[in-house]
Design a protein around this motif. Sequence first.
Motif, PDB file in Angstrom:
ATOM      1  N   ARG A  17       0.841  -1.212   0.000  1.00 13.47           N
ATOM      2  CA  ARG A  17       0.000   0.000   0.000  1.00 13.47           C
ATOM      3  C   ARG A  17       0.874   1.260   0.000  1.00 13.47           C
ATOM      4  N   ALA A  18       1.982   1.206   0.733  1.00 15.88           N
ATOM      5  CA  ALA A  18       2.891   2.351   0.744  1.00 15.88           C
ATOM      6  C   ALA A  18       3.503   2.561  -0.635  1.00 15.88           C
ATOM      7  N   PHE A  19       3.907   1.485  -1.286  1.00 18.74           N
ATOM      8  CA  PHE A  19       4.501   1.581  -2.622  1.00 18.74           C
ATOM      9  C   PHE A  19       3.498   2.172  -3.613  1.00 18.74           C
ATOM     10  N   ALA A  20       2.229   1.800  -3.462  1.00 18.76           N
ATOM     11  CA  ALA A  20       1.195   2.335  -4.358  1.00 18.76           C
ATOM     12  C   ALA A  20       1.014   3.840  -4.171  1.00 18.76           C
ATOM     13  N   LEU A  21       1.356   4.364  -2.998  1.00 19.15           N
ATOM     14  CA  LEU A  21       1.232   5.800  -2.745  1.00 19.15           C
ATOM     15  C   LEU A  21       2.332   6.611  -3.426  1.00 19.15           C
ATOM     16  N   LEU A  22       3.387   5.942  -3.856  1.00 22.01           N
ATOM     17  CA  LEU A  22       4.481   6.636  -4.564  1.00 22.01           C
ATOM     18  C   LEU A  22       4.118   6.757  -6.049  1.00 22.01           C
ATOM     19  N   ARG A  23       3.007   7.440  -6.311  1.00 17.77           N
ATOM     20  CA  ARG A  23       2.448   7.454  -7.666  1.00 17.77           C
ATOM     21  C   ARG A  23       3.358   8.135  -8.671  1.00 17.77           C
ATOM     22  N   ASP A  24       4.112   9.116  -8.216  1.00 21.29           N
ATOM     23  CA  ASP A  24       4.973   9.839  -9.145  1.00 21.29           C
ATOM     24  C   ASP A  24       6.316   9.154  -9.355  1.00 21.29           C
ATOM     25  N   ARG A  25       6.599   8.105  -8.573  1.00 20.42           N
ATOM     26  CA  ARG A  25       7.863   7.385  -8.726  1.00 20.42           C
ATOM     27  C   ARG A  25       7.637   6.108  -9.527  1.00 20.42           C
ATOM     28  N   THR A  26       7.162   6.286 -10.744  1.00 21.64           N
ATOM     29  CA  THR A  26       6.884   5.119 -11.592  1.00 21.64           C
ATOM     30  C   THR A  26       8.149   4.423 -12.054  1.00 21.64           C
ATOM     31  N   ASP A  27       9.314   5.059 -11.793  1.00 25.14           N
ATOM     32  CA  ASP A  27      10.584   4.416 -12.135  1.00 25.14           C
ATOM     33  C   ASP A  27      11.002   3.395 -11.093  1.00 25.14           C
ATOM     34  N   ALA A  28      10.422   3.461  -9.887  1.00 23.97           N
ATOM     35  CA  ALA A  28      10.812   2.568  -8.794  1.00 23.97           C
ATOM     36  C   ALA A  28      10.160   1.199  -8.955  1.00 23.97           C
ATOM     37  N   HIS A  29      10.893   0.166  -8.497  1.00 23.90           N
ATOM     38  CA  HIS A  29      10.370  -1.201  -8.523  1.00 23.90           C
ATOM     39  C   HIS A  29      10.475  -1.790  -7.119  1.00 23.90           C
ATOM     40  N   LEU A  30       9.539  -2.680  -6.801  1.00 17.75           N
ATOM     41  CA  LEU A  30       9.483  -3.331  -5.497  1.00 17.75           C
ATOM     42  C   LEU A  30       9.866  -4.797  -5.662  1.00 17.75           C
ATOM     43  N   VAL A  31      10.847  -5.248  -4.882  1.00 20.33           N
ATOM     44  CA  VAL A  31      11.356  -6.620  -4.960  1.00 20.33           C
ATOM     45  C   VAL A  31      11.019  -7.336  -3.656  1.00 20.33           C
ATOM     46  N   ILE A  32      10.195  -8.382  -3.739  1.00 21.92           N
ATOM     47  CA  ILE A  32       9.774  -9.148  -2.568  1.00 21.92           C
ATOM     48  C   ILE A  32      10.498 -10.493  -2.599  1.00 21.92           C
ATOM     49  N   VAL A  33      11.385 -10.720  -1.644  1.00 23.24           N
ATOM     50  CA  VAL A  33      12.161 -11.963  -1.575  1.00 23.24           C
ATOM     51  C   VAL A  33      11.672 -12.766  -0.374  1.00 23.24           C
ATOM     52  N   GLY A  34      11.164 -13.949  -0.639  1.00 23.66           N
ATOM     53  CA  GLY A  34      10.651 -14.801   0.431  1.00 23.66           C
ATOM     54  C   GLY A  34       9.337 -15.432   0.018  1.00 23.66           C
ATOM     55  N   ASP A  35       8.814 -16.265   0.883  1.00 20.39           N
ATOM     56  CA  ASP A  35       7.551 -16.947   0.607  1.00 20.39           C
ATOM     57  C   ASP A  35       6.839 -17.179   1.927  1.00 20.39           C
ATOM     58  N   ILE A  78      -0.045  -2.146  -9.104  1.00 21.70           N
ATOM     59  CA  ILE A  78       1.418  -2.045  -9.026  1.00 21.70           C
ATOM     60  C   ILE A  78       2.075  -3.370  -9.375  1.00 21.70           C
ATOM     61  N   ASP A  79       1.288  -4.328  -9.852  1.00 27.02           N
ATOM     62  CA  ASP A  79       1.834  -5.660 -10.114  1.00 27.02           C
ATOM     63  C   ASP A  79       2.879  -5.640 -11.229  1.00 27.02           C
ATOM     64  N   GLY A  80       2.819  -4.663 -12.143  1.00 26.61           N
ATOM     65  CA  GLY A  80       3.819  -4.576 -13.201  1.00 26.61           C
ATOM     66  C   GLY A  80       5.182  -4.144 -12.697  1.00 26.61           C
ATOM     67  N   ARG A  81       5.216  -3.519 -11.502  1.00 27.88           N
ATOM     68  CA  ARG A  81       6.491  -3.048 -10.933  1.00 27.88           C
ATOM     69  C   ARG A  81       6.804  -3.738  -9.603  1.00 27.88           C
ATOM     70  N   THR A  82       6.053  -4.803  -9.302  1.00 24.66           N
ATOM     71  CA  THR A  82       6.285  -5.572  -8.076  1.00 24.66           C
ATOM     72  C   THR A  82       6.723  -6.977  -8.457  1.00 24.66           C
ATOM     73  N   HIS A  83       7.840  -7.410  -7.938  1.00 27.09           N
ATOM     74  CA  HIS A  83       8.454  -8.672  -8.350  1.00 27.09           C
ATOM     75  C   HIS A  83       8.536  -9.603  -7.147  1.00 27.09           C
ATOM     76  N   PHE A  84       7.777 -10.695  -7.183  1.00 25.37           N
ATOM     77  CA  PHE A  84       7.815 -11.708  -6.136  1.00 25.37           C
ATOM     78  C   PHE A  84       8.830 -12.769  -6.559  1.00 25.37           C
ATOM     79  N   LEU A  85       9.982 -12.777  -5.905  1.00 31.86           N
ATOM     80  CA  LEU A  85      11.051 -13.692  -6.303  1.00 31.86           C
ATOM     81  C   LEU A  85      10.946 -15.053  -5.647  1.00 31.86           C
ATOM     82  N   GLY A  86      10.121 -15.183  -4.590  1.00 31.15           N
ATOM     83  CA  GLY A  86      10.086 -16.437  -3.855  1.00 31.15           C
ATOM     84  C   GLY A  86      11.344 -16.613  -3.026  1.00 31.15           C
ATOM     85  N   PHE A  87      11.602 -17.849  -2.640  1.00 28.78           N
ATOM     86  CA  PHE A  87      12.790 -18.128  -1.844  1.00 28.78           C
ATOM     87  C   PHE A  87      14.061 -18.010  -2.669  1.00 28.78           C
TER      88      PHE A  87
END
Length: 422
Positions: free
Chosen positions: A234-252, A268-277
């Motif tokens: 939700r916080a990442f979605a609030l950074l509406r003007d920072r469309t250059d930023a990407h979110l990397v989620i490591v873990g499961d 934000i799914d196009g800029r959110t990357h779930f890498l898993g373990f």
Amino acid sequence: MHILRLCSVYEPPPSALLGRGVRFDPMGGMQIHAAKLSGALDGLGVRQTVVTTRPPDAPALARLGRHGRVVRLGLPVAAARQGYGAAAWLRAPGLADGLDLVHAHLGEDRSVLPAARHVAAHARAPLVVTVHRGAPRPGGSWPAGTLGARLERHVLGGADAVIALTEGMRDELAKDGVPGERLHVVPSGIGAGFLAELGTPELGEPVMPERIPTPRIGYVGRLARRKGVDVLLRAFALLRDRTDAHLVIVGDGPERSALQRLAARLRIDGRTHFLGFVPHEYVPRVLRELNVLALPARHGGLGTVLPEAMHSRVPVVASRTGGVPELVEHRRTGLLVSPDNPEELAAALRELLESRALARAVTVAARRRVNERTWDRLVHRVMEVYEGVVPLPVPERTDERTGERTGGREPAAAADTAADLG
């Protein structure tokens, strides 16, 4: 010295981090702590037997370094994972053979405590418990939650030594009845992989199959509700003007599917990357490839990734919970935010992304703050705890009148409580 280590979760082999094993035993701070401590003790020549659960595709018996072994008990089924405690209870006579000390690691699973006490009584050996969360509180439905909290207080109050990971946790345990002279503080350490200078490699194989643009905001840990990853989305979605930023989620973990759906709803799914373990040996590389690390937990202890990130010179935004403020001094070694507050988290992320001066200042101070928290140093503090409770051997002597030999190791206090364990 021969130590039996009992823990409901322990660093699994790579084969168990795939398929069903991911859901059975998600990697987290307690697994890493127990494994790195065991490895450091093995380096000192300490003999160890680790007893834990058995994830799918994990062998029932494996070597631990040069001097130990890992024994995995129970069924490789998530719903029956606590069965390892009953198996350890039944195998107590064999497990207790030749032991000098029993060391239990208490996380969310309280069944480790009666099993540890039972084995310690059979071995007539002292019991040490490391608490990987706050002081015991009633949890779950009545009567299981209340009875479990009572059991926890009883065992911790009677243990020969209790190790807390933070000063705050030690104070909570003291208020809850653990004698102060038996309490020790030994935090989680930084492993050897973080001490090597790996440079600044690009994010790529084997971490993930495609390049992720910068700047990168990251999260590393379990995907469970108490970790607050939904707050980060939700916080990442609030950074509406920072469309250059990407979110990397490591873990499961159990929340992964729900979090992926939330990312889609927030667009934000196009800029959110779930890498898993990723294997823990790759975590130093992952951290060095992030511009900011966010740890938005709702509650909980300190974890292992926070000091690892601070040592890796990654600017950190973390919730003001548990032992985090003991490491993160606001605006000096990182930024602190209120838990469950996406607006405050978004503002902190923005500030670290846009102020290079602040980001550099906090990382320099953070590295100095955790410089001493390496396992090659902390292992000696754990050994001091062990040596403080292991009975000194009494020299054998021969009675001149009867010819009988007396002496040998004095029985530990744990043996006096055998009747309590029934």
